[in-house]
Design an enzyme around this catalytic site. Sequence first.
Site, PDB file in Angstrom:
ATOM      1  N   SER A  10     -16.647  14.506 -16.980  1.00  0.00           N
ATOM      2  CA  SER A  10     -18.081  14.214 -16.991  1.00  0.00           C
ATOM      3  C   SER A  10     -18.600  14.147 -15.564  1.00  0.00           C
ATOM      4  CB  SER A  10     -18.342  12.873 -17.688  1.00  0.00           C
ATOM      5  OG  SER A  10     -19.654  12.446 -17.370  1.00  0.00           O
ATOM      6  N   HIS A  35     -18.423  18.505 -18.698  1.00  0.00           N
ATOM      7  CA  HIS A  35     -19.239  17.657 -19.575  1.00  0.00           C
ATOM      8  C   HIS A  35     -20.489  17.204 -18.832  1.00  0.00           C
ATOM      9  CE1 HIS A  35     -19.622  14.968 -23.093  1.00  0.00           C
ATOM     10  NE2 HIS A  35     -20.079  14.062 -22.242  1.00  0.00           N
ATOM     11  N   ASP A  37     -23.827  15.031 -19.082  1.00  0.00           N
ATOM     12  CA  ASP A  37     -24.501  13.956 -19.820  1.00  0.00           C
ATOM     13  C   ASP A  37     -25.982  13.964 -19.505  1.00  0.00           C
ATOM     14  OD1 ASP A  37     -22.383  12.550 -21.271  1.00  0.00           O
ATOM     15  OD2 ASP A  37     -21.558  12.116 -19.290  1.00  0.00           O
ATOM     16  N   MET A  39     -29.518  12.251 -20.213  1.00  0.00           N
ATOM     17  CA  MET A  39     -30.077  10.983 -20.708  1.00  0.00           C
ATOM     18  C   MET A  39     -31.550  10.890 -20.355  1.00  0.00           C
ATOM     19  SD  MET A  39     -27.047   8.380 -19.600  1.00  0.00           S
ATOM     20  CE  MET A  39     -25.319   8.814 -19.807  1.00  0.00           C
ATOM     21  N   HIS A  68     -23.978  17.152 -23.493  1.00  0.00           N
ATOM     22  CA  HIS A  68     -24.106  15.995 -24.387  1.00  0.00           C
ATOM     23  C   HIS A  68     -25.519  15.431 -24.247  1.00  0.00           C
ATOM     24  CE1 HIS A  68     -22.507  11.628 -25.301  1.00  0.00           C
ATOM     25  NE2 HIS A  68     -23.354  12.068 -26.216  1.00  0.00           N
ATOM     26  N   MET A  70     -28.331  13.013 -24.906  1.00  0.00           N
ATOM     27  CA  MET A  70     -28.672  11.660 -25.360  1.00  0.00           C
ATOM     28  C   MET A  70     -30.174  11.495 -25.166  1.00  0.00           C
ATOM     29  SD  MET A  70     -25.311   9.862 -23.714  1.00  0.00           S
ATOM     30  CE  MET A  70     -25.001  11.291 -22.676  1.00  0.00           C
ATOM     31  N   MET A 139     -17.964   8.664 -29.744  1.00  0.00           N
ATOM     32  CA  MET A 139     -18.202   7.851 -28.546  1.00  0.00           C
ATOM     33  C   MET A 139     -17.381   6.572 -28.610  1.00  0.00           C
ATOM     34  SD  MET A 139     -21.771   8.519 -26.889  1.00  0.00           S
ATOM     35  CE  MET A 139     -20.835   8.023 -25.461  1.00  0.00           C
ATOM     36  N   PHE A 145     -23.919   4.893 -19.818  1.00  0.00           N
ATOM     37  CA  PHE A 145     -23.364   4.715 -18.478  1.00  0.00           C
ATOM     38  C   PHE A 145     -21.892   5.106 -18.415  1.00  0.00           C
ATOM     39  CE2 PHE A 145     -26.845   1.804 -19.097  1.00  0.00           C
ATOM     40  CZ  PHE A 145     -27.627   2.026 -17.965  1.00  0.00           C
ATOM     41  N   GLY A 147     -18.106   4.438 -16.680  1.00  0.00           N
ATOM     42  CA  GLY A 147     -17.364   3.265 -16.213  1.00  0.00           C
ATOM     43  C   GLY A 147     -17.327   2.081 -17.157  1.00  0.00           C
ATOM     44  N   ASP A 177     -15.195  10.312 -26.016  1.00  0.00           N
ATOM     45  CA  ASP A 177     -16.001  10.169 -24.792  1.00  0.00           C
ATOM     46  C   ASP A 177     -16.306   8.701 -24.527  1.00  0.00           C
ATOM     47  OD1 ASP A 177     -17.795  10.462 -22.706  1.00  0.00           O
ATOM     48  OD2 ASP A 177     -19.378  11.402 -23.921  1.00  0.00           O
ATOM     49  N   GLY A 178     -15.816   8.214 -23.388  1.00  0.00           N
ATOM     50  CA  GLY A 178     -16.157   6.858 -22.959  1.00  0.00           C
ATOM     51  C   GLY A 178     -14.943   5.995 -22.678  1.00  0.00           C
ATOM     52  N   GLY A 179     -14.783   5.654 -21.401  1.00  0.00           N
ATOM     53  CA  GLY A 179     -13.719   4.718 -21.031  1.00  0.00           C
ATOM     54  C   GLY A 179     -12.308   5.254 -21.160  1.00  0.00           C
ATOM     55  N   SER A 200     -15.117   8.382 -14.824  1.00  0.00           N
ATOM     56  CA  SER A 200     -14.542   7.504 -13.797  1.00  0.00           C
ATOM     57  C   SER A 200     -13.080   7.788 -13.507  1.00  0.00           C
ATOM     58  CB  SER A 200     -14.647   6.038 -14.212  1.00  0.00           C
ATOM     59  OG  SER A 200     -15.828   5.809 -14.890  1.00  0.00           O
TER      60      SER A 200
HETATM   61  C1  DX5 Z   1     -21.652   7.837 -21.599  1.00  0.00           C
HETATM   62  C2  DX5 Z   1     -21.317   9.285 -21.387  1.00  0.00           C
HETATM   63  C3  DX5 Z   1     -19.893   9.548 -20.982  1.00  0.00           C
HETATM   64  C4  DX5 Z   1     -19.480   8.869 -19.705  1.00  0.00           C
HETATM   65  C5  DX5 Z   1     -18.016   8.999 -19.475  1.00  0.00           C
HETATM   66  O1  DX5 Z   1     -22.906   7.736 -22.177  1.00  0.00           O
HETATM   67  O2  DX5 Z   1     -21.546  10.014 -22.568  1.00  0.00           O
HETATM   68  O3  DX5 Z   1     -19.669  10.942 -20.918  1.00  0.00           O
HETATM   69  O4  DX5 Z   1     -20.137   9.411 -18.615  1.00  0.00           O
HETATM   70  O5  DX5 Z   1     -17.690   8.276 -18.328  1.00  0.00           O
HETATM   71  P1  DX5 Z   1     -16.418   7.318 -18.295  1.00  0.00           P
HETATM   72  O6  DX5 Z   1     -15.234   8.214 -18.500  1.00  0.00           O
HETATM   73  O7  DX5 Z   1     -16.485   6.696 -16.949  1.00  0.00           O
HETATM   74  O8  DX5 Z   1     -16.586   6.331 -19.416  1.00  0.00           O
HETATM   75 ZN    ZN Z   2     -20.919  12.163 -22.651  1.00  0.00          ZN
END
Ligand code: DX5
Ligand code: ZN
Length: 220
Positions: A10, A35, A37, A39, A68, A70, A139, A145, A147, A177-179, A200
């Site tokens: 991402s 990827h 993002d 938003m 992606h 959002m 997700m 966000f 991290g 996706d996420g963390g 991250s």
């Molecule tokens: C969150 C995003 C993710 C995010 C992933 O809304 O969709 O793609 O940036 O970042 P990490 O891997 O740091 O969670």
């Molecule tokens: Zn994403």
Amino acid sequence: MSSNIKISPSILSADFSKLGEEIILLDKAGADYIHVDVMDGHFVPNITIGPEIIKKLRPVTKKVFDVHLMIKPVDKYIQSFAEAGADIITFHPEATPNTEETIKLIKKFDKKVGISLKPKSDINLVEKYLDKIDLILVMSVEPGFAGQKFMPEVLTKLKKLKEIVKNKKLDIDLEIDGGINFENSKIAVEAGANVLVSGSTIFKQNNGDLKKNIGLLRSS
Ligand code: DX5
Ligand code: ZN
């Protein structure tokens, strides 16, 4: 170790002052997808980038742009993202009054279709459309966000989706996706994910050694 895992870094965790260079580095480091993002400060409480920037980034790599969205509303922006060079367009069903119409719209532009489920979104939001889509993005944090902390409870949903996709013999990417980090990537793959998104971990671990971090995630 699974060899068919795809890694989708991402760029939300990249240095936005040199996004083009960062994408070239990800390309060289072995990323499968990029990827992106998107938003809008409305569907999620953060604002990132739009189609104009994606269009400018498109020539720097041939890698798949895994976009992606959002954003809400979503339909009126599909054409711009398609023309900007997105390859996969993923949306949240809560962002459209008619999921089927949004799928059709994305297909009209010959793009792959993804549906994203937030941690609390139910499988039934996607179940009816399985024969029409290419990817499901599960997700594992609340969207908005980079991290944030991985939510292991979403793995139950991922396992169910994997089971359904397998039973129906469908060709659908299951993306998480996420963390995602080096500790939880393995359980995500075991639960059925074949595409790992990471911001991250890829950009910050091991002093930002992209190749090493992508390789470590791929060997989950
Ligand atoms: C969150 C995003 C993710 C995010 C992933 O809304 O969709 O793609 O940036 O970042 P990490 O891997 O740091 O969670
Ligand atoms: Zn994403």
